[in-house]
Design a protein around this motif. Structure first.
Motif, mmCIF file in Angstrom:
data_model
loop_
_atom_site.group_PDB
_atom_site.id
_atom_site.type_symbol
_atom_site.label_atom_id
_atom_site.label_comp_id
_atom_site.label_asym_id
_atom_site.label_seq_id
_atom_site.Cartn_x
_atom_site.Cartn_y
_atom_site.Cartn_z
ATOM 1 N N GLY A 90 -2.986 -41.114 -3.941
ATOM 2 C CA GLY A 90 -3.588 -39.981 -4.636
ATOM 3 C C GLY A 90 -2.643 -38.871 -5.023
ATOM 4 N N THR A 91 -1.333 -39.106 -5.041
ATOM 5 C CA THR A 91 -0.379 -38.044 -5.372
ATOM 6 C C THR A 91 0.207 -38.181 -6.775
ATOM 7 N N LEU A 92 -0.213 -39.181 -7.537
ATOM 8 C CA LEU A 92 0.338 -39.355 -8.878
ATOM 9 C C LEU A 92 -0.048 -38.190 -9.785
ATOM 10 N N ARG A 93 -1.299 -37.736 -9.672
ATOM 11 C CA ARG A 93 -1.730 -36.598 -10.492
ATOM 12 C C ARG A 93 -0.924 -35.346 -10.142
ATOM 13 N N ASP A 94 -0.633 -35.154 -8.860
ATOM 14 C CA ASP A 94 0.167 -34.000 -8.434
ATOM 15 C C ASP A 94 1.558 -34.045 -9.053
ATOM 16 N N LEU A 95 2.120 -35.248 -9.168
ATOM 17 C CA LEU A 95 3.437 -35.393 -9.782
ATOM 18 C C LEU A 95 3.397 -34.943 -11.240
ATOM 19 N N PHE A 96 2.348 -35.330 -11.970
ATOM 20 C CA PHE A 96 2.240 -34.956 -13.382
ATOM 21 C C PHE A 96 1.988 -33.463 -13.548
ATOM 22 N N THR A 97 1.173 -32.873 -12.679
ATOM 23 C CA THR A 97 0.914 -31.439 -12.804
ATOM 24 C C THR A 97 2.144 -30.623 -12.441
ATOM 25 N N ARG A 98 3.054 -31.196 -11.656
ATOM 26 C CA ARG A 98 4.319 -30.510 -11.388
ATOM 27 C C ARG A 98 5.209 -30.519 -12.618
ATOM 28 N N TRP A 99 5.183 -31.616 -13.351
ATOM 29 C CA TRP A 99 5.952 -31.690 -14.596
ATOM 30 C C TRP A 99 5.290 -30.906 -15.725
ATOM 31 N N TYR A 100 3.968 -30.996 -15.792
ATOM 32 C CA TYR A 100 3.202 -30.359 -16.861
ATOM 33 C C TYR A 100 2.156 -29.439 -16.231
ATOM 34 N N PRO A 101 2.523 -28.191 -15.901
ATOM 35 C CA PRO A 101 1.602 -27.294 -15.186
ATOM 36 C C PRO A 101 0.282 -27.085 -15.900
ATOM 37 N N GLY A 102 0.273 -27.217 -17.233
ATOM 38 C CA GLY A 102 -0.974 -27.024 -17.966
ATOM 39 C C GLY A 102 -2.044 -28.036 -17.606
#
Length: 462
Positions: free
Chosen positions: A435-447
């Protein structure tokens, strides 16, 4: 009835930027299958809305960058241009004019396209996330078919495109890993004092080699567990990761733990996983899994029972000696267990009997002595750990192998892999599973996290 879908876009002052009809179609109301929007109708509506929104956003961005940022002078146009932007709701063709740099600014190039400053990639992060997540769970081909079924993306998604995008995500994640190694604080880093111990189970599995089809290669996976924190998975192909300690630091951080956290490593005693455990966390306590010790003892016991049919006296003596070795191991006396195992192997090697499996018995006895010698440092008092309710088995690591490797690489999908491809897929699959894949993307793309927070409000408004 006639259904008309229109889109109106307004600015912050409620001035209309653009408006127009998106879609118009007739809809019956006398059959069950006619009620509501069909997939094709919904996809057409989404594609139309997406096209209008993206076009308006691109036009607004271009208007703000039509003049020089320093002097405000209008930039000279070199000519029109076009670009395409792939989104989860269709590929949008956009106008992308080029402008000459203003004379008041140093020139790195003669002309530039402002839209390239906005569209740093030609695929929307949301679509990249969907492709990566589903390709981590099922095959690349099935992922492409799934996305084509539910999203208005047409034929722009295929297996090779999905695989290429997943590898891109995994490569970016590897590049972002810190050079810090577990076991110490970084410079100026203020971390909380570690509490308790993290239990980490490591095990390996084998997948088919695309480049050497007669042989398989090993994939190592692990699971990190800490009381009060979510579990995390990790995996790698050993030859593709020169500094696995960096990856384990990331695992600890994703659990909200400091890199100086005490770690207990549970392995089956194999050479590869034992060596990897030392690299993941040099200061970790290494424990050999009791199940694999007991399994070796059980195998030897079966051979001795077979020997009883030919030499019952000798078999009875060997069974007693095996029980004493097992007792020593259970109570953590590895040194004495090794001495007894070596003596057992020597005596078995000179047996004179008609037992047909004598060679296997000799090999198993020698293997037990070697196993204890190689893993003596990892033999602990299993009885004490058992009484204290602590783990002595890597059963959770065995299930991790089945979840991470078997269901995606071997059992369910009989595929052949390159070492690079398997290693990169492991990085995204483990994050998709815990369940941490979404967290990885939000770190790259804060929006993306802003969009996530808006979902409950949008649902209430609807």
């Amino acid at each position: 009835m006639r259904i008309e879908i229109q889109l109106r876009i307004v600015d912050d002052d409620n001035n209309v930027i653009s408006e127009g009809e998106i879609l118009q179609f007739d809809k019956g109301d006398d059959r069950l299958e006619m009620i509501g929007l069909s997939f094709d109708e919904a996809k057409a509506a989404l594609a139309g809305i997406q096209g209008g929104v993206v076009t308006a956003q691109a036009a607004s961005f271009l208007a703000r960058h039509r003049s020089c940022d320093l002097c405000g002078s209008l930039l000279l146009s070199k000519g029109p241009g076009r670009t395409r932007f792939r989104t989860a709701f269709g590929t949008i063709a956009l106008s992308s004019p080029r402008f000459h740099h203003c004379s008041c600014q140093p020139r790195t190039a003669r002309t530039f396209s402002p839209l390239n400053l906005l569209l740093t990639a030609r695929i929307a992060p949301e679509l990249l996330y969907l492709e990566t997540r589903w390709a981590s769970l099922v095959s690349y081909g099935m992922t492409a078919e799934l996305l084509r079924d539910v999203l208005p993306i047409g034929g722009t998604a295929d297996a090779s495109t999905v695989r290429r995008h997943l590898h891109k995500v995994a490569g970016r994640h590897d590049a972002d890993l810190s050079d810090e190694q577990p076991g110490g604080l970084g410079a100026g880093e203020d971390q909380p004092l570690p509490q308790g111990s993290v239990i980490v189970g490591i095990d390996g599995g084998y997948v088919r080699n695309w480049h050497d089809r007669k042989h398989n290669f090993e994939v190592v996976v692990g699971k990190s567990m800490a009381a009060g924190h979510d579990d995390r998975y990790f995996g790698l192909v050993r030859s593709q990761d020169e500094q696995p300690g960096r990856r384990f630091c990331e695992v600890l951080r994703s659990q909200g733990l400091p890199v100086i956290q005490p770690v207990t490593m549970l392995t089956d005693g194999g050479d590869s996983v034992r060596a990897l455990g030392g690299e993941l966390s040099p200061g970790a306590v290494h424990i050999i899994d009791w199940f694999h010790i007991a399994m070796r003892m059980t195998g030897l016991d079966q051979y001795v029972k077979g020997l009883a049919h030919h030499n019952p006296v000798e078999a009875l003596a060997l069974q007693h000696r095996l029980e004493r070795i097992k007792w020593r191991l259970w109570h953590g006396d590895g040194d004495e267990a090794l001495i007894r195992a070596q003596g057992l192997a020597a005596d078995v090697a000179v047996l004179n009997t008609a037992y047909p499996r004598l060679k296997r018995l000799i090999k198993a006895a020698a293997g037990l002595a070697t196993y204890i010698a190689n893993n003596g440092a990892g033999i602990v008092s299993y009885s004490r750990r058992w009484d204290n309710g602590e783990r002595i088995s890597t059963a959770f690591a065995e299930s991790t192998v089945n979840l991470v490797i078997s269901r995606r690489f071997a059992k369910k999908q009989q595929m052949q892999w390159s070492k690079v491809g398997a290693h990169q897929l492991l990085q995204t699959r483990t994050k998709a599973l815990d369940g941490t894949l979404r967290d990885l993307f939000t770190r790259w793309y804060p929006g993306m996290s802003v969009n996530d927070n808006q979902v409950p409000n949008l649902a209430m408004a609807a």
